[in-house]
Design a protein around this motif. Structure first.
Motif, PDB file in Angstrom:
ATOM      1  N   GLY A   1       9.596   9.062 -11.266  1.00 46.93           N
ATOM      2  CA  GLY A   1       8.738   9.968 -11.869  1.00 46.93           C
ATOM      3  C   GLY A   1       7.717  10.502 -10.847  1.00 46.93           C
ATOM      4  N   ASN A   2       6.469  10.745 -11.442  1.00 45.90           N
ATOM      5  CA  ASN A   2       5.208  11.096 -10.407  1.00 45.90           C
ATOM      6  C   ASN A   2       4.806   9.958  -9.880  1.00 45.90           C
ATOM      7  OD1 ASN A   2       5.374  13.629 -11.361  1.00 45.90           O
ATOM      8  ND2 ASN A   2       3.877  13.508 -13.040  1.00 45.90           N
ATOM      9  N   VAL A   3       5.316   8.561  -9.790  1.00 44.67           N
ATOM     10  CA  VAL A   3       4.605   7.576  -9.277  1.00 44.67           C
ATOM     11  C   VAL A   3       5.390   7.268  -7.719  1.00 44.67           C
ATOM     12  CG1 VAL A   3       4.414   5.011  -9.579  1.00 44.67           C
ATOM     13  CG2 VAL A   3       4.233   6.324 -11.335  1.00 44.67           C
ATOM     14  N   LYS A   4       4.794   7.188  -6.714  1.00 44.19           N
ATOM     15  CA  LYS A   4       5.254   6.756  -5.639  1.00 44.19           C
ATOM     16  C   LYS A   4       5.269   5.373  -5.335  1.00 44.19           C
ATOM     17  CE  LYS A   4       2.872  10.807  -3.524  1.00 44.19           C
ATOM     18  NZ  LYS A   4       1.885  11.063  -2.456  1.00 44.19           N
ATOM     19  N   LEU A   5       6.451   5.015  -4.807  1.00 46.19           N
ATOM     20  CA  LEU A   5       6.805   3.565  -4.710  1.00 46.19           C
ATOM     21  C   LEU A   5       7.089   3.252  -3.322  1.00 46.19           C
ATOM     22  CD1 LEU A   5       9.352   3.495  -7.722  1.00 46.19           C
ATOM     23  CD2 LEU A   5       6.884   2.533  -7.742  1.00 46.19           C
ATOM     24  N   TYR A   6       6.478   2.243  -2.817  1.00 48.23           N
ATOM     25  CA  TYR A   6       6.297   1.858  -1.445  1.00 48.23           C
ATOM     26  C   TYR A   6       7.111   0.433  -1.244  1.00 48.23           C
ATOM     27  CZ  TYR A   6       3.129   5.636  -0.645  1.00 48.23           C
ATOM     28  OH  TYR A   6       2.619   6.786  -0.507  1.00 48.23           O
ATOM     29  N   PRO A   7       7.922   0.230  -0.430  1.00 51.19           N
ATOM     30  CA  PRO A   7       8.595  -1.030  -0.034  1.00 51.19           C
ATOM     31  C   PRO A   7       7.308  -1.985   0.139  1.00 51.19           C
ATOM     32  CG  PRO A   7       8.841   0.242   1.809  1.00 51.19           C
ATOM     33  CD  PRO A   7       8.086   1.143   1.004  1.00 51.19           C
ATOM     34  N   PRO A   8       7.803  -3.285  -0.049  1.00 52.40           N
ATOM     35  CA  PRO A   8       6.718  -4.604  -0.106  1.00 52.40           C
ATOM     36  C   PRO A   8       6.397  -4.489   1.386  1.00 52.40           C
ATOM     37  CG  PRO A   8       8.683  -5.348  -1.380  1.00 52.40           C
ATOM     38  CD  PRO A   8       8.860  -3.578  -0.883  1.00 52.40           C
ATOM     39  N   ALA A   9       6.865  -4.288   2.397  1.00 54.92           N
ATOM     40  CA  ALA A   9       6.528  -4.265   3.944  1.00 54.92           C
ATOM     41  C   ALA A   9       5.457  -3.368   4.067  1.00 54.92           C
ATOM     42  CB  ALA A   9       7.660  -3.961   4.825  1.00 54.92           C
ATOM     43  N   THR A  10       5.077  -2.267   3.252  1.00 55.23           N
ATOM     44  CA  THR A  10       4.007  -1.414   3.530  1.00 55.23           C
ATOM     45  C   THR A  10       2.666  -2.150   3.326  1.00 55.23           C
ATOM     46  OG1 THR A  10       5.406   0.450   2.731  1.00 55.23           O
ATOM     47  CG2 THR A  10       2.810   0.488   2.601  1.00 55.23           C
ATOM     48  N   LEU A  11       2.680  -3.209   2.657  1.00 58.05           N
ATOM     49  CA  LEU A  11       1.493  -4.008   2.245  1.00 58.05           C
ATOM     50  C   LEU A  11       0.946  -4.699   3.702  1.00 58.05           C
ATOM     51  CD1 LEU A  11      -0.872  -5.171   0.601  1.00 58.05           C
ATOM     52  CD2 LEU A  11       1.043  -7.001  -0.059  1.00 58.05           C
ATOM     53  N   ASP A  12       1.744  -5.289   4.396  1.00 59.09           N
ATOM     54  CA  ASP A  12       1.666  -5.983   5.470  1.00 59.09           C
ATOM     55  C   ASP A  12       0.974  -4.780   6.622  1.00 59.09           C
ATOM     56  OD1 ASP A  12       2.406  -8.439   4.532  1.00 59.09           O
ATOM     57  OD2 ASP A  12       4.486  -8.401   5.279  1.00 59.09           O
ATOM     58  N   SER A  13       1.665  -3.759   6.619  1.00 57.43           N
ATOM     59  CA  SER A  13       1.399  -2.657   7.435  1.00 57.43           C
ATOM     60  C   SER A  13      -0.060  -2.319   7.243  1.00 57.43           C
ATOM     61  CB  SER A  13       2.314  -1.500   7.531  1.00 57.43           C
ATOM     62  OG  SER A  13       3.464  -1.812   7.901  1.00 57.43           O
ATOM     63  N   LEU A  14      -0.337  -2.040   5.784  1.00 57.95           N
ATOM     64  CA  LEU A  14      -1.855  -1.622   5.561  1.00 57.95           C
ATOM     65  C   LEU A  14      -2.780  -2.689   5.939  1.00 57.95           C
ATOM     66  CD1 LEU A  14      -1.002  -0.064   2.027  1.00 57.95           C
ATOM     67  CD2 LEU A  14      -1.706   1.033   4.147  1.00 57.95           C
ATOM     68  N   LYS A  15      -2.543  -4.028   5.526  1.00 61.53           N
ATOM     69  CA  LYS A  15      -3.370  -5.091   5.928  1.00 61.53           C
ATOM     70  C   LYS A  15      -3.853  -5.041   7.400  1.00 61.53           C
ATOM     71  CE  LYS A  15      -2.483  -8.088   2.144  1.00 61.53           C
ATOM     72  NZ  LYS A  15      -1.886  -9.483   1.747  1.00 61.53           N
ATOM     73  N   ALA A  16      -2.780  -4.777   8.112  1.00 61.12           N
ATOM     74  CA  ALA A  16      -2.863  -4.947   9.524  1.00 61.12           C
ATOM     75  C   ALA A  16      -3.778  -3.529  10.051  1.00 61.12           C
ATOM     76  CB  ALA A  16      -1.505  -4.781  10.364  1.00 61.12           C
ATOM     77  N   GLU A  17      -3.310  -2.384   9.640  1.00 64.88           N
ATOM     78  CA  GLU A  17      -4.307  -1.505  10.117  1.00 64.88           C
ATOM     79  C   GLU A  17      -5.594  -1.360   9.296  1.00 64.88           C
ATOM     80  OE1 GLU A  17      -4.838   2.333  11.751  1.00 64.88           O
ATOM     81  OE2 GLU A  17      -3.260   0.927  11.763  1.00 64.88           O
ATOM     82  N   LEU A  18      -5.875  -2.074   8.033  1.00 64.95           N
ATOM     83  CA  LEU A  18      -7.394  -2.277   7.555  1.00 64.95           C
ATOM     84  C   LEU A  18      -8.144  -3.099   8.514  1.00 64.95           C
ATOM     85  CD1 LEU A  18      -6.291  -2.182   3.896  1.00 64.95           C
ATOM     86  CD2 LEU A  18      -7.831  -0.456   4.873  1.00 64.95           C
ATOM     87  N   ALA A  19      -7.315  -4.260   8.951  1.00 57.78           N
ATOM     88  CA  ALA A  19      -8.080  -5.025   9.638  1.00 57.78           C
ATOM     89  C   ALA A  19      -8.359  -4.360  10.951  1.00 57.78           C
ATOM     90  CB  ALA A  19      -7.148  -6.572  10.216  1.00 57.78           C
ATOM     91  N   ARG A  20      -7.561  -3.615  11.612  1.00 61.07           N
ATOM     92  CA  ARG A  20      -8.139  -2.903  13.086  1.00 61.07           C
ATOM     93  C   ARG A  20      -9.343  -2.000  12.503  1.00 61.07           C
ATOM     94  NH1 ARG A  20      -7.939   1.651  15.100  1.00 61.07           N
ATOM     95  NH2 ARG A  20      -6.717   2.755  13.403  1.00 61.07           N
ATOM     96  N   ILE A  21      -8.994  -1.330  11.610  1.00 61.31           N
ATOM     97  CA  ILE A  21     -10.167  -0.433  11.259  1.00 61.31           C
ATOM     98  C   ILE A  21     -11.478  -1.068  11.249  1.00 61.31           C
ATOM     99  CG2 ILE A  21     -11.164   1.108   9.453  1.00 61.31           C
ATOM    100  CD1 ILE A  21      -8.201   1.965   9.132  1.00 61.31           C
ATOM    101  N   ASP A  22     -11.485  -2.399  10.643  1.00 62.01           N
ATOM    102  CA  ASP A  22     -12.555  -3.021  10.161  1.00 62.01           C
ATOM    103  C   ASP A  22     -13.161  -3.544  11.631  1.00 62.01           C
ATOM    104  OD1 ASP A  22     -12.753  -2.674   7.493  1.00 62.01           O
ATOM    105  OD2 ASP A  22     -11.680  -4.707   7.054  1.00 62.01           O
TER     106      ASP A  22
END
Length: 71
Positions: A43-64
């Motif tokens: 519908g209007n909901v974007k769905l991301y594969p579970p591997a996206t979570l690992d990518s986001l965590k790595a990117e957030l850690a780099r930003i921090d």
């Protein structure tokens, strides 16, 4: 013998935000800025594969880490 393999469920932006302890708008910005696209839509909901979570965590850690060096 049943050989069913469980596929992890795709994640919504809200689920990604909750899993990373960040606000939804921060995750939306990061997904857009890094051009991380949803694997599908429900519908209007974007769905991301579970591997996206690992990518986001790595990117957030780099930003921090980068922010710690700026102070």
């Amino acid at each position: 013998m049943d050989q069913t393999t469980e596929r992890p469920e795709p994640l919504t932006v809200s689920q990604l935000a909750e899993a990373t302890s960040r606000k939804r708008h921060q995750i939306e910005y990061l997904l857009d800025a890094r051009r991380i696209r949803p694997s599908r839509r429900g519908g209007n909901v974007k769905l991301y594969p579970p591997a996206t979570l690992d990518s986001l965590k790595a990117e957030l850690a780099r930003i921090d880490r980068d922010r710690e060096g700026v102070l």
